[in-house]
Design a protein around this motif. Structure first.
Motif, PDB file in Angstrom:
ATOM      1  N   UNK A 230      59.910  57.684  70.092  1.00 17.51           N
ATOM      2  CA  UNK A 230      60.857  58.732  70.482  1.00 17.51           C
ATOM      3  C   UNK A 230      60.311  59.711  71.512  1.00 17.51           C
ATOM      4  N   UNK A 231      58.987  59.828  71.585  1.00 18.30           N
ATOM      5  CA  UNK A 231      58.402  60.824  72.491  1.00 18.30           C
ATOM      6  C   UNK A 231      57.549  60.170  73.587  1.00 18.30           C
TER       7      UNK A 231
ATOM      8  N   UNK B  65      51.435  67.133  69.490  1.00 18.80           N
ATOM      9  CA  UNK B  65      51.328  68.079  68.380  1.00 18.80           C
ATOM     10  C   UNK B  65      52.717  68.501  67.911  1.00 18.80           C
ATOM     11  N   UNK B  66      53.614  68.735  68.869  1.00 18.22           N
ATOM     12  CA  UNK B  66      54.975  69.127  68.514  1.00 18.22           C
ATOM     13  C   UNK B  66      55.644  68.007  67.721  1.00 18.22           C
ATOM     14  N   UNK B  67      55.389  66.767  68.124  1.00 17.00           N
ATOM     15  CA  UNK B  67      55.967  65.635  67.415  1.00 17.00           C
ATOM     16  C   UNK B  67      55.480  65.610  65.967  1.00 17.00           C
ATOM     17  N   UNK B  68      54.177  65.886  65.793  1.00 15.61           N
ATOM     18  CA  UNK B  68      53.630  65.937  64.441  1.00 15.61           C
ATOM     19  C   UNK B  68      54.212  67.114  63.664  1.00 15.61           C
ATOM     20  N   UNK B  69      54.340  68.235  64.356  1.00 17.59           N
ATOM     21  CA  UNK B  69      54.810  69.462  63.683  1.00 17.59           C
ATOM     22  C   UNK B  69      56.227  69.311  63.139  1.00 17.59           C
ATOM     23  N   UNK B  70      57.087  68.569  63.851  1.00 14.00           N
ATOM     24  CA  UNK B  70      58.449  68.429  63.324  1.00 14.00           C
ATOM     25  C   UNK B  70      58.524  67.316  62.285  1.00 14.00           C
ATOM     26  N   UNK B  71      57.408  66.658  62.024  1.00 14.26           N
ATOM     27  CA  UNK B  71      57.373  65.704  60.912  1.00 14.26           C
ATOM     28  C   UNK B  71      57.588  64.253  61.295  1.00 14.26           C
ATOM     29  N   UNK B  72      57.417  63.920  62.585  1.00 18.09           N
ATOM     30  CA  UNK B  72      57.548  62.514  62.973  1.00 18.09           C
ATOM     31  C   UNK B  72      56.330  61.727  62.517  1.00 18.09           C
ATOM     32  N   UNK B  73      56.565  60.461  62.144  1.00 18.07           N
ATOM     33  CA  UNK B  73      55.444  59.572  61.851  1.00 18.07           C
ATOM     34  C   UNK B  73      54.912  59.042  63.165  1.00 18.07           C
TER      35      UNK B  73
ATOM     36  N   UNK C  86      52.724  68.005  73.400  1.00 20.45           N
ATOM     37  CA  UNK C  86      53.881  67.157  73.103  1.00 20.45           C
ATOM     38  C   UNK C  86      53.626  66.333  71.837  1.00 20.45           C
TER      39      UNK C  86
ATOM     40  N   UNK D 171      57.182  56.733  65.046  1.00 13.91           N
ATOM     41  CA  UNK D 171      58.321  57.457  65.624  1.00 13.91           C
ATOM     42  C   UNK D 171      57.900  58.241  66.866  1.00 13.91           C
TER      43      UNK D 171
END
Lengths: 247, 261
Positions: free
Chosen positions: B178-179, B163-171, B161, B174
């Motif tokens: 958001x997650x 990693x996915x947040x990082x992959x979509x470009x969240x700081x 979860x 965020x």
């Protein structure tokens, strides 16, 4: 699209040398990374995706060197899509909200235009009816298709996928691969780690074969699958294709 | 419907409404009968009528307990969240401060903390307002439990979860907002609701430093007319009206969460 790797190595803090001096240069439309489990394929993909930093070496996409500091990486990651083996969708959001979140929070869409884009994507990939379902309510194949839709929602040029079908039943595997094939035909560039040799052979023009963190063989997929040069690849293929009737 | 099916659980573990209501009623009646019987053995009669004349004070005490608990819930959530984050800090002294805090406050009785903090620390730092002191003491105590609940929630967030947040470009900020936070809230809500019930009950100990809440009000009333038993039975019922709905809500949240996994 052109990919260049120059002496890329990765040693994890526990001393595990996952990648050992990989040098590779190729123009590709779809590149399959294959090899036995634990060979370092996923590590390589994560380095390409800017999720982890190589211990040494350089990576360049289309001649542009990837700069591995967090500030540049955030920008870099926004331009490419990444799909995980499983569980990459946010559990607390519906399919539609999963697609909307990066559009609004990363790419600066207004809520209305993000919703419109998301609905268009969901409709296109046959997921519209299930758009208000949470990940746990979707099948594994649907989850992966939503994840792919999210990863290409702002027309990313490059999509990286880490064994996107290895957790799926065969019929769900093909619905995901069909979607990838369709996107590839429209000009999306793909790099995927996969055990689906049929897809690697038919839909990918280039292949990297990695063993023990080393690049053991690479080249056109036609050539690699029909006349492997190394014994390692010949042995690997004979094992994975033993029960495969379709190739 | 046979008599048997009114009293024995189905093989598939489901209970229909009628058997459920009937058996709850019987269970409660048995419970109360035992209590009444014990009381009668003492040769006493119940008389709750005097409570009516104290209705305004009781209402004030009830409201004070609700206010005290709500304020403590907010403050303890804040303390607990900070402590859970601190626990994972890479700065060692912050991490150990959080660990010492949690161990101390979970490992010692609240009654000791109430006395110690009110008379030593409260006096030394000039916290004169008893309500405020009560909220602080209770929040620090409950914050240690909430810290552990939130720490468990943080640990339950899967790596993919993030990693996915990082992959979509969240700081990272965020990703937290958001997650991580929404997922922790969803997962820890049942335990946090349960903790709120504990806060309500534990607030009764603040009567020891004369915070005028429900228990203190009852103590004062029973001290004036010696109707100790009636007073405390009524007190228990009042606490139940607060904790029972919370307990039901907690069970509802738990069932919803277990379904999602």
């Amino acid at each position: 699209m052109r990919i260049e790797l120059k002496g890329v190595s990765k040693v994890f803090p526990d001393g595990n040398r996952a990648l050992d001096n990989i040098t590779y240069r190729e123009d590709f439309n779809a590149l399959a990374i294959i090899g036995p489990s634990g060979a370092g394929k996923s590590t390589l993909l994560r380095i390409l995706g800017g999720l982890i930093e190589p211990t040494s070496g350089e990576v360049a996409i289309n001649g542009k060197r990837v700069c591995y500091d967090e500030k540049h990486l955030i920008q870099y990651r926004r331009k490419i899509g990444f799909v995980f083996q499983a569980k990459g969708l946010f559990y607390h959001l519906t399919a539609r909200q999963n697609i909307i979140l990066p559009l609004v929070n990363v790419h600066g869409y207004t809520k209305a235009s993000a919703e419109a884009s998301a609905d268009k994507l969901l409709d296109r990939f046959g997921l519209f009816r299930d758009r208000h379902k949470y990940p746990h309510e979707l099948s594994g194949g649907q989850q992966q298709r939503v994840a792919i839709a999210r990863a290409v929602a702002v027309k990313q040029k490059l999509l990286l996928l880490d064994e996107p079908t290895s957790a799926l039943d065969p019929e769900l595997t093909s619905e995901v691969l069909d979607m990838l094939d369709e996107l590839r035909n429209e000009g999306l560039h793909i790099i995927l780690v996969t055990h689906e040799m049929g897809f690697a052979k038919k839909a990918c023009d280039k292949v990297m074969f990695i063993v023990h963190g080393r690049l053991a063989e690479c080249g056109d997929s036609n050539k690699l699958f029909t006349s492997p040069e190394t014994e390692e690849l010949a042995g690997f293929l004979s094992k994975v294709l033993e029960w495969n009737v379709s190739i | 419907m046979t008599i048997y099916s009114l009293f024995i659980r189905d093989k598939d573990n489901k209970t229909a409404f009628l058997p459920k209501a009937l058996n709850i009623l019987i269970a409660v009646a048995l419970f109360m009968l035992f209590f009444l019987f014990s009381y009668r053995r003492l040769g006493m009669e119940f008389d709750f009528s005097f409570l009516w004349s104290f209705r305004y004070r009781l209402a004030q005490g009830f409201v004070a307990t609700v206010e005290l608990s709500l304020a403590s819930l907010v403050v303890s959530l804040f303390i607990g969240f900070l402590s859970a984050l601190a626990n994972n800090s890479r700065i060692l002294v912050i991490s150990y401060f959080s660990k010492v805090y949690v161990q101390f406050f979970r490992g010692t009785p609240l009654i000791m903390q109430v006395y110690l903090f009110f008379y030593i620390i409260g006096t030394a730092w000039g916290v004169e307002n008893r309500f405020l002191a009560g909220v602080l003491i209770l929040s620090i105590f409950e914050g240690a439990y909430i810290s552990e609940i939130i720490r468990g929630g943080l640990e339950s967030i899967e790596r993919t979860q993030l990693e996915a947040a990082r992959a979509i470009g969240l700081k990272s900020g965020q990703t937290m907002r958001l997650v991580v936070l929404p997922q922790i809230i969803k997962r820890t809500l049942p335990s946090l609701a349960g903790q709120f019930a504990s806060i309500i009950k534990d607030s009764s100990l603040l009567s020891l430093i004369s915070v005028i809440e429900l228990t203190q009000t009852i103590r004062e009333i029973s001290a004036s007319n010696f109707a100790i038993f009636e007073s405390y039975i009524f007190l228990g019922l009042l606490y139940l009206t607060l904790t029972f709905p919370i307990s039901m809500y907690t069970r509802y949240l738990e069932s919803r969460y277990s379904y999602e996994n």
